[in-house]
Design an enzyme around this catalytic site. Structure first.
Site, PDB file in Angstrom:
ATOM      1  N   THR A 159       0.889  -1.167   0.059  1.00 23.44           N
ATOM      2  CA  THR A 159      -0.060   0.059  -0.115  1.00 23.44           C
ATOM      3  C   THR A 159       1.027   1.155   0.030  1.00 23.44           C
ATOM      4  O   THR A 159       1.450   1.690  -0.840  1.00 23.44           O
ATOM      5  CB  THR A 159      -0.909   0.067   1.076  1.00 23.44           C
ATOM      6  N   LYS A 185       4.400  -6.969   3.682  1.00 21.03           N
ATOM      7  CA  LYS A 185       4.022  -5.415   3.444  1.00 21.03           C
ATOM      8  C   LYS A 185       3.917  -5.056   4.932  1.00 21.03           C
ATOM      9  O   LYS A 185       3.554  -5.548   5.893  1.00 21.03           O
ATOM     10  CB  LYS A 185       2.734  -5.421   2.488  1.00 21.03           C
ATOM     11  N   THR A 196       2.482  -9.219  11.592  1.00 21.25           N
ATOM     12  CA  THR A 196       2.837  -7.877  10.971  1.00 21.25           C
ATOM     13  C   THR A 196       1.567  -7.398  10.377  1.00 21.25           C
ATOM     14  O   THR A 196       0.497  -8.057  10.321  1.00 21.25           O
ATOM     15  CB  THR A 196       4.085  -7.950   9.954  1.00 21.25           C
ATOM     16  N   GLU A 283       6.767   5.039   7.482  1.00 24.30           N
ATOM     17  CA  GLU A 283       6.489   6.124   6.691  1.00 24.30           C
ATOM     18  C   GLU A 283       7.418   7.384   7.166  1.00 24.30           C
ATOM     19  O   GLU A 283       7.119   7.545   8.424  1.00 24.30           O
ATOM     20  CB  GLU A 283       4.902   6.262   6.752  1.00 24.30           C
ATOM     21  N   ASN A 406       0.244  10.441   5.862  1.00 21.46           N
ATOM     22  CA  ASN A 406      -1.034   9.997   6.685  1.00 21.46           C
ATOM     23  C   ASN A 406      -2.291  10.997   6.076  1.00 21.46           C
ATOM     24  O   ASN A 406      -3.573  10.823   6.489  1.00 21.46           O
ATOM     25  CB  ASN A 406      -0.935   9.477   7.919  1.00 21.46           C
ATOM     26  N   SER A 411      -6.370  10.398  -0.236  1.00 24.30           N
ATOM     27  CA  SER A 411      -6.640  11.561  -1.499  1.00 24.30           C
ATOM     28  C   SER A 411      -5.996  10.826  -2.700  1.00 24.30           C
ATOM     29  O   SER A 411      -5.196   9.823  -2.730  1.00 24.30           O
ATOM     30  CB  SER A 411      -5.918  12.622  -1.183  1.00 24.30           C
TER      31      SER A 411
END
Length: 411
Positions: A159, A185, A196, A283, A406, A411
């Site tokens: 993702t 992932k 995970t 991230e 985030n 969007s």
């Protein structure tokens, strides 16, 4: 396009075929366009399976489906379907129906029962899964199955990940070589309370489901349950281990069998590699952080304290700012809920001891510690006594990039 994490491995590993496993990936446009977002894996008859699943009370329908299959005691698997972009979470009865339809459609292609097909989803929560598009893509995937599609499989389950994650190791059982391959992932919403975000491990070892279960639980506790990016546990966390039994050694029915020593080490190496890759892809991450706790009453207590430090926004932002502020670690240790004598507390930043016996170490070389924190890999060690408990956990720093990713996720 999202920039690849600066902590990413140089390349995807060379992963050999696992006898009895075939995979295919394709784009079904479940949310993304121009990229794979659907994985189908098929397994030889008699394949066994074990796994761990999220303990979240808002677990997604695919998690409930997998939990029911694992709880039936049969421990058999013939197929796996994973989609990215839509978590099929908080979707009610319609979400349950989508999982069953997915399993039934895959089972018809594989030639097995729907209850032998495991299903996972990852992505946006609260939106209904476009199951018609998913099911329509399955025949093409089945036609394209291959024993070497590991990079494609790893990409299809991503993702917000910036790179595909794979790991491989080899072992011997009774002198017979066996393969252990894994893909995973995860990038955000990482504080696994079982395994995970999504991880799948495949081996040709001939092991019963009863033997697999303790092996995967132990391995997950030392890998995926020892990482955190942001302290948030997902609704869809899943880790599954599939064993096809194609290797020509005598079947093993107990996890405690002495013949499993090499296999256990290989499995834990793959799980730990995948877990660390997830943290490397945290991230907005710019630094991988290893936190080792020693001298606790137990391994569980050491891990609890390590994760408290790893989840602290103040510690993580100090690391992002390359500030050797060990006082923030002192504050976390005190409120982590792990009993210890403050007079026994010592803290290291890299090779430099910042605190000893609960107070500042007069020999602390702060400039050297600051240089250590400028690197891409930061090591922190905490000692709280002389107990036997020790554990290492992994996290990443907290940067403005995390906010940007985030804030714009849907969007």
């Amino acid at each position: 396009m999202t920039a690849i994490s600066p902590l990413a491995p140089a390349r995807f590993p060379d992963m050999p075929p696992v006898p009895g496993v075939r995979l295919a990936a394709a784009g079904a446009e479940l949310r993304y366009t121009g990229r794979p977002d659907l994985l189908l894996a098929t397994f030889a008859p008699e394949t066994t399976v074990a796994g761990t699943l999220t303990r979240s009370h808002t677990a997604a329908p695919p998690v409930h489906w997998c939990r029911a299959l694992l709880g039936e005691g049969g421990g058999g698997a013939r197929g796996l379907v994973v989609n990215a972009g839509n978590a099929n979470a908080a979707t009610g009865e319609q979400g349950d129906a989508a999982v069953r339809r997915t399993a039934e459609s895959a089972a018809a292609l594989v030639g097995c029962r729907a209850e032998e097909v495991y299903v996972s989803s990852t992505g946006v929560i609260g939106e209904q899964l476009p199951v018609d598009r998913l099911v329509a893509a399955l025949p093409g995937l089945h036609d394209g199955l291959s024993d070497r599609a590991w990079p494609e499989a790893a990409r299809a389950i991503m993702t917000t990940d910036t790179y595909p994650k794979g790991a491989t190791a080899s072992a011997e059982i009774d002198g017979v070589p066996v393969v252990v391959n894994g893909i995973a992932k995860g990038s955000g919403m990482i504080a696994p309370n079982m395994g995970t975000m999504l991880a799948y491990v495949f081996t040709d070892a001939n092991l019963s489901a009863a033997a697999l279960r303790p092996l995967v639980r132990r391995g997950v506790n030392r890998s995926f349950n020892a990482i955190t990016v942001d302290g948030d546990t997902s609704t869809n966390d899943t880790c599954l281990l599939f064993a096809t039994g194609a290797a020509r050694h005598r079947r093993i029915g107990r996890a405690g069998d002495s013949r499993l020593e090499s296999f256990r080490a290989a499995l834990e190496a793959v799980l730990t590699d995948l877990a660390r890759q997830i943290v490397r892809d945290g991230e907005g991450a710019a630094k991988l952080v290893a936190i080792t706790v020693r001298g606790a009453a137990s391994e569980a207590a050491a891990r609890k304290l390590g994760l408290a430090i790893a989840n602290s926004p103040l510690v993580k932002t100090a690391i992002a700012g390359e500030d050797p502020n060990w006082g923030r670690i002192v504050a976390v240790v005190g409120r982590a809920g792990v009993a210890f004598d403050q007079a026994r507390l010592s803290i290291w930043l890299g090779a430099d001891r910042a605190a000893a016996n609960g107070v500042a170490d007069p020999a602390f070389d702060e400039p050297a510690a600051a240089r250590h924190m400028k690197g891409q890999e930061v090591e922190i060690a905490v000692e709280i006594g002389s107990g036997p408990g020790a554990a290492t956990v992994w996290t990443c720093d907290l940067t403005h990039g995390y906010i940007e990713i985030n804030a714009d996720y849907r969007s």
